[in-house]
Design an enzyme around this catalytic site. Structure first.
Site, PDB file in Angstrom:
ATOM      1  N   CYS A  59     -31.693  14.153  -3.635  1.00  0.00           N
ATOM      2  CA  CYS A  59     -30.946  12.367  -3.565  1.00  0.00           C
ATOM      3  C   CYS A  59     -29.971  13.107  -4.828  1.00  0.00           C
ATOM      4  CB  CYS A  59     -31.839  12.298  -4.362  1.00  0.00           C
ATOM      5  SG  CYS A  59     -31.115  10.523  -4.989  1.00  0.00           S
ATOM      6  N   CYS A  62     -30.197  11.853  -8.129  1.00  0.00           N
ATOM      7  CA  CYS A  62     -30.780  12.187  -8.359  1.00  0.00           C
ATOM      8  C   CYS A  62     -29.889  12.979  -9.392  1.00  0.00           C
ATOM      9  CB  CYS A  62     -32.256  12.584  -7.769  1.00  0.00           C
ATOM     10  SG  CYS A  62     -32.828  11.359  -7.069  1.00  0.00           S
ATOM     11  N   CYS A 404     -19.822   0.798   8.404  1.00  0.00           N
ATOM     12  CA  CYS A 404     -21.674   1.545   8.831  1.00  0.00           C
ATOM     13  C   CYS A 404     -21.129   2.569   8.823  1.00  0.00           C
ATOM     14  CB  CYS A 404     -22.551   0.652   8.543  1.00  0.00           C
ATOM     15  SG  CYS A 404     -24.632   1.335   8.766  1.00  0.00           S
ATOM     16  N   CYS A 407     -24.361   3.548  10.613  1.00  0.00           N
ATOM     17  CA  CYS A 407     -25.089   3.132  12.090  1.00  0.00           C
ATOM     18  C   CYS A 407     -23.504   4.506  13.314  1.00  0.00           C
ATOM     19  CB  CYS A 407     -24.015   1.852  12.241  1.00  0.00           C
ATOM     20  SG  CYS A 407     -24.511   0.778  11.005  1.00  0.00           S
TER      21      CYS A 407
END
Length: 500
Positions: A59, A62, A404, A407
């Site tokens: 991540c 993170c 998106c 998508c």
């Protein structure tokens, strides 16, 4: 930072080299505790206050947080008493049960655990070291601060934030205990204080003696009093009073916390979108505010959005700018009611009709395509019943948004899956633009894009949450498709063969 960089950097490098040699090149001390499934419960149970970061190694957010979190931990290690920061790799298979237990839905997620883990709260503070330190110092202290003077009050109660004060004749009794319980529960969202004398407070009747709760806010009537000390009633009062009568949705960042609270509320949401720079804007604001005052607190919230700042909302709800000024009401069961191109005087009568149940829900649907012969079929709201729910076929349906990125990445993969099933009349791969068509929430739970569901020919509906590869999707379809989905005509043919 320092200006004479050459000598400073030389000194730093030389000193660090000497330190490394003298320490045997030992690693620096890490102040963030590393937890896993084997020591998590035991460690948490030993602390009255501990902060745990649930993270994933891959991540990016993170990775960005890690040095700030470590720096904060090193500072808080010296706090009296020390404040402990910990982390756990929630992506590790052996730790996933803990991630489920703590309802981790994204990374990084920080939780404040109190009383040996018996009380769990979301961390809602900054993500840089100094901000983390200041936020956690407040969170680890008393849930409510005593106000002993006007100076105390002025240091706590600002003109840009919500502050809740309990006024009591003495700091004991059921009312005081209930106030402190609510303060402890809501402390991550609001700041609380308590006092024996209303004269210390900046506004309101200074002769009252309590018990009462006075909520200060930077909007509307600036403060409001409440005297019901039932815990549920008091919590509801704080939550409802801390939202403006009309939440403003524009580019001003000071409004953003209230917009987030507005959309997180389970109440019905009325949203009026106008052009704030138009000549009629003031008339809309006045009429809308009057209507909001009339219906506020009756299971309904009100937001006024500037078209310029509301493009994300327009995309989400599938609205168009040529409908402005428009008002939308969305209920907690997903029903929508809409009136486009309205005048200021239309607002109150239209909301009254909604409250009286006289309006029909607005069903948003694109036109059914006249030609639909691509491998991935197009489904719209008006064709959902025929093409999916009553089709008698196994249908993999993607709910997507045109804007998106995920998508767009999934689209060619679904195309490959669809081509693989082109000769199978019992399997359909389809897509549904959830921004331009209403999603039936009683069947499909769509909270983000893309969301993929599979409905078998026999009627079983299951969400797909596997890897987004052609092979994994096909494997999922084969495991979940109905095996007996042959047509009546084919069934009769098979039966005739058996009789021969």
């Amino acid at each position: 930072m320092a200006s004479s960089r050459g000598s400073v950097w030389f000194c730093l490098l030389f000193c660090s080299l000497i330190a490394a040699i003298s320490a045997g090149e030992s690693e620096e001390k890490e102040f963030v505790l590393t937890l896993d499934h084997s020591n998590f419960t035991d460690t948490v149970s030993k602390h009255d206050f501990i902060v745990v970061e649930f993270y994933a190694p891959w991540c990016g957010h993170c990775k960005k947080l890690a040095p700030e979190y470590e720096k904060a931990a090193s500072i808080l290690h010296s706090h009296d008493p020390p404040i402990v920061l910990a982390k756990i790799d929630a992506n590790e298979e052996v730790n996933k049960d803990l991630a489920t237990q703590y309802e981790i839905k994204g990374f990084p997620t920080l939780k404040i655990l109190r009383n040996g883990g018996k009380s769990i709260q979301e961390y809602k503070g900054p993500r840089e070291a100094d901000g983390i330190v200041e936020y956690l110092k407040k969170q680890s202290g008393p849930a409510s601060s005593e106000i002993k003077s006007r100076e105390d009050a002025s240091s706590f109660i600002g003109d840009k934030k919500i502050f809740i004060v309990g006024l009591f004749p003495k700091f004991s009794g059921q009312e005081f205990e209930n106030f402190m319980a609510v303060a402890d529960k809501l402390r991550s969202d609001y700041e609380f204080g308590h006092t024996l004398d209303a004269k210390h407070l900046p506004s309101g009747d200074s002769s009252v003696t309590g018990p009462l709760v006075r909520l200060f806010k930077p909007f509307d009537e600036l403060f409001v009093d409440f005297q019901d000390f039932n815990v549920d009633a008091l919590e509801k009062f704080v939550e409802e009073s801390s939202l403006p009568i009309v939440t403003i949705f524009n580019t001003d960042p000071s409004n953003h916390p209230y917009v987030i609270k507005f959309f997180n509320s389970p109440d019905a949401k009325a949203m009026l979108f106008t052009n704030f720079s138009s000549e009629a804007s003031d008339s809309f604001k006045i009429k809308y505010h009057e209507t909001a005052q009339q219906y506020r607190g009756n299971g309904m919230l009100f937001l006024l959005g500037d078209v310029e700042a509301s493009q994300g909302a327009f995309q989400y709800f599938g609205l168009k700018e040529d409908q402005v000024p428009l008002i939308v009401i969305q209920t907690n069961d997903g029903q929508k009611y809409l009136k486009a191109n309205l005048e200021p005087d239309h607002i109150a009568p239209w909301v009254k009709e909604y409250k009286e149940g006289k309006l029909l829900p607005y069903k948003k649907s694109e036109p059914i395509p006249e030609v639909n012969n691509e491998p991935v079929k197009v489904v719209v709201a008006d064709s959902l019943q025929d093409m999916v729910l009553n089709s008698g076929k196994n249908v993999l349906l993607e709910f997507y948004a045109p804007w998106c990125g995920h998508c767009k990445n999934l689209a060619p993969i679904l195309e490959e899956v669809a081509i693989s099933y082109q000769n199978d009349p019992h399997v359909v791969i389809a897509k549904f633009d959830a921004t331009a068509n209403d999603v039936p929430n009683d069947t499909f739970d769509v909270k983000g894009y893309p969301t993929v569901y599979f409905r078998s020919a026999s009627g079983n509906v299951v969400q797909y949450d596997g890897n987004r590869t052609k092979e994994d999707i096909i494997d999922f379809i084969e495991k979940n498709r109905s095996k007996d989905n042959i047509s009546q005509e084919e069934s009769e043919k098979e039966q005739a063969k058996d009789e021969l």
